[in-house]
Design a protein around this motif. Sequence first.
Motif, short mmCIF file in Angstrom:
data_model
loop_
_atom_site.label_atom_id
_atom_site.label_comp_id
_atom_site.label_asym_id
_atom_site.label_seq_id
_atom_site.Cartn_x
_atom_site.Cartn_y
_atom_site.Cartn_z
N LEU A 116 0.84 -1.20 0.00
CA LEU A 116 0.00 0.00 0.00
C LEU A 116 0.87 1.25 0.00
O LEU A 116 1.87 1.32 0.72
N VAL A 117 0.48 2.20 -0.83
CA VAL A 117 1.10 3.52 -0.83
C VAL A 117 0.08 4.50 -0.25
O VAL A 117 -1.02 4.63 -0.78
N VAL A 118 0.44 5.16 0.83
CA VAL A 118 -0.44 6.15 1.45
C VAL A 118 0.16 7.53 1.23
O VAL A 118 1.26 7.81 1.71
N GLU A 119 -0.55 8.35 0.47
CA GLU A 119 -0.09 9.73 0.27
C GLU A 119 -0.74 10.63 1.31
O GLU A 119 -1.96 10.77 1.36
N ILE A 120 0.08 11.24 2.12
CA ILE A 120 -0.39 12.17 3.15
C ILE A 120 -0.59 13.53 2.50
O ILE A 120 0.37 14.19 2.08
N LYS A 121 -1.84 13.95 2.40
CA LYS A 121 -2.15 15.18 1.68
C LYS A 121 -2.02 16.43 2.55
O LYS A 121 -1.81 17.53 2.01
N GLU A 122 -2.14 16.28 3.87
CA GLU A 122 -2.17 17.44 4.76
C GLU A 122 -1.08 17.36 5.83
O GLU A 122 -1.03 16.39 6.59
N SER A 123 -0.24 18.36 5.87
CA SER A 123 0.77 18.43 6.94
C SER A 123 0.07 18.50 8.29
O SER A 123 -0.98 19.14 8.43
N GLY A 124 0.64 17.85 9.27
CA GLY A 124 0.08 17.86 10.61
C GLY A 124 -0.84 16.68 10.90
O GLY A 124 -1.29 16.51 12.04
N THR A 125 -1.11 15.86 9.89
CA THR A 125 -2.00 14.71 10.10
C THR A 125 -1.23 13.40 10.24
O THR A 125 -1.83 12.33 10.39
N GLU A 126 0.09 13.48 10.22
CA GLU A 126 0.91 12.27 10.17
C GLU A 126 0.67 11.33 11.35
O GLU A 126 0.58 10.11 11.18
N ALA A 127 0.58 11.88 12.55
CA ALA A 127 0.44 11.03 13.74
C ALA A 127 -0.86 10.25 13.72
O ALA A 127 -0.89 9.06 14.07
N ILE A 128 -1.94 10.89 13.28
CA ILE A 128 -3.23 10.20 13.22
C ILE A 128 -3.19 9.11 12.15
O ILE A 128 -3.64 7.98 12.37
N VAL A 129 -2.63 9.43 10.99
CA VAL A 129 -2.54 8.45 9.91
C VAL A 129 -1.72 7.25 10.35
O VAL A 129 -2.13 6.09 10.17
N VAL A 130 -0.58 7.50 10.95
CA VAL A 130 0.30 6.41 11.38
C VAL A 130 -0.35 5.58 12.47
O VAL A 130 -0.22 4.34 12.49
N SER A 131 -1.09 6.21 13.37
CA SER A 131 -1.73 5.46 14.47
C SER A 131 -2.73 4.44 13.92
O SER A 131 -2.91 3.35 14.49
N VAL A 132 -3.40 4.79 12.82
CA VAL A 132 -4.34 3.85 12.21
C VAL A 132 -3.60 2.70 11.52
O VAL A 132 -4.02 1.54 11.58
N ILE A 133 -2.49 3.02 10.90
CA ILE A 133 -1.73 2.01 10.14
C ILE A 133 -1.05 1.00 11.05
O ILE A 133 -0.94 -0.18 10.71
N MET A 134 -0.59 1.43 12.22
CA MET A 134 0.32 0.61 13.03
C MET A 134 -0.21 -0.78 13.37
O MET A 134 0.54 -1.75 13.40
N ASP A 135 -1.51 -0.89 13.60
CA ASP A 135 -2.07 -2.19 13.98
C ASP A 135 -2.40 -3.08 12.79
O ASP A 135 -2.74 -4.25 12.94
N ARG A 136 -2.29 -2.51 11.59
CA ARG A 136 -2.65 -3.27 10.39
C ARG A 136 -1.62 -3.02 9.28
O ARG A 136 -1.98 -2.66 8.18
N MET A 137 -0.38 -3.22 9.61
CA MET A 137 0.69 -2.96 8.65
C MET A 137 0.52 -3.85 7.42
O MET A 137 0.40 -5.08 7.54
N PRO A 138 0.46 -3.26 6.24
CA PRO A 138 0.35 -4.07 5.02
C PRO A 138 1.64 -4.79 4.69
O PRO A 138 2.67 -4.58 5.35
N GLU A 139 1.58 -5.61 3.67
CA GLU A 139 2.74 -6.40 3.24
C GLU A 139 3.95 -5.52 2.97
O GLU A 139 5.07 -5.83 3.33
N ARG A 140 3.72 -4.40 2.31
CA ARG A 140 4.76 -3.41 2.06
C ARG A 140 4.10 -2.05 2.12
O ARG A 140 2.99 -1.87 1.60
N LEU A 141 4.74 -1.08 2.76
CA LEU A 141 4.12 0.22 2.96
C LEU A 141 5.05 1.35 2.52
O LEU A 141 6.20 1.42 2.95
N PHE A 142 4.53 2.21 1.64
CA PHE A 142 5.19 3.46 1.31
C PHE A 142 4.35 4.58 1.91
O PHE A 142 3.15 4.68 1.64
#
Length: 234
Positions: free
Chosen positions: A96-122
Amino acid sequence: MLIIGHRGARGLEPENTLRALRRGMVCADLVEVDVRLTKDGIPVAIHDATVDRTTDGTGPVKGYTIEDFTRLDAGEGETIPTLLEVLDLVQGEKGLVVEIKESGTEAIVVSVIMDRMPERLFLVSFHPESVAMAKRLLPGAQAGLIYSGEIVDPVGLARSVQAEIILPRRDRVSRELVERAHNTGLLVVPWLLNTAGDIDEAIRIGVDGFASDDPCAARRYLQSEAATSPAQAK
């Protein structure tokens, strides 16, 4: 060579929907989504800052709660998925490639991803500060800097924010850039390559992969080229 399904398979299905992602996953190595936050802070897969172009609604993404989003039609009866729904879909199947569109949202985005890490993550962004923050928060992901405008030293900028990938617009790619990037350990993954000519040029200059609106067409073309030119299959 990696193939990334741009917004799932934007050329075939409503972009950034689960339907588009399923279509892209048939042939792509990784599928890509853009992520923004709703009014109540839920990461959802949508490119624009407003819902006007891709749904039957109007107004800014930030003006909608997640409950509001479930009522919007994103095309073919699809809704705008949450990042969590996207992660559940690709889990154990594709990268999965996740494009972060808005600065300042990184922590929320990462918190969602952490428990469901895909096979490969960009984790990628046009914002250098978002790339640096994403890499700091989730070192296990590969971070990437996207750019479309002219940058004096994209390789140096990428390295300065701990990126492992540069994702230039296709007209910003050259053999010289690829060689410089590879010499510093960076992958080069341009966008968007939707024609045989674009893919041929990418092969010629030695990129590591590319994003396409129709990943199955891209896959078929690569396979046909490999069959006629065995050296390119390596």
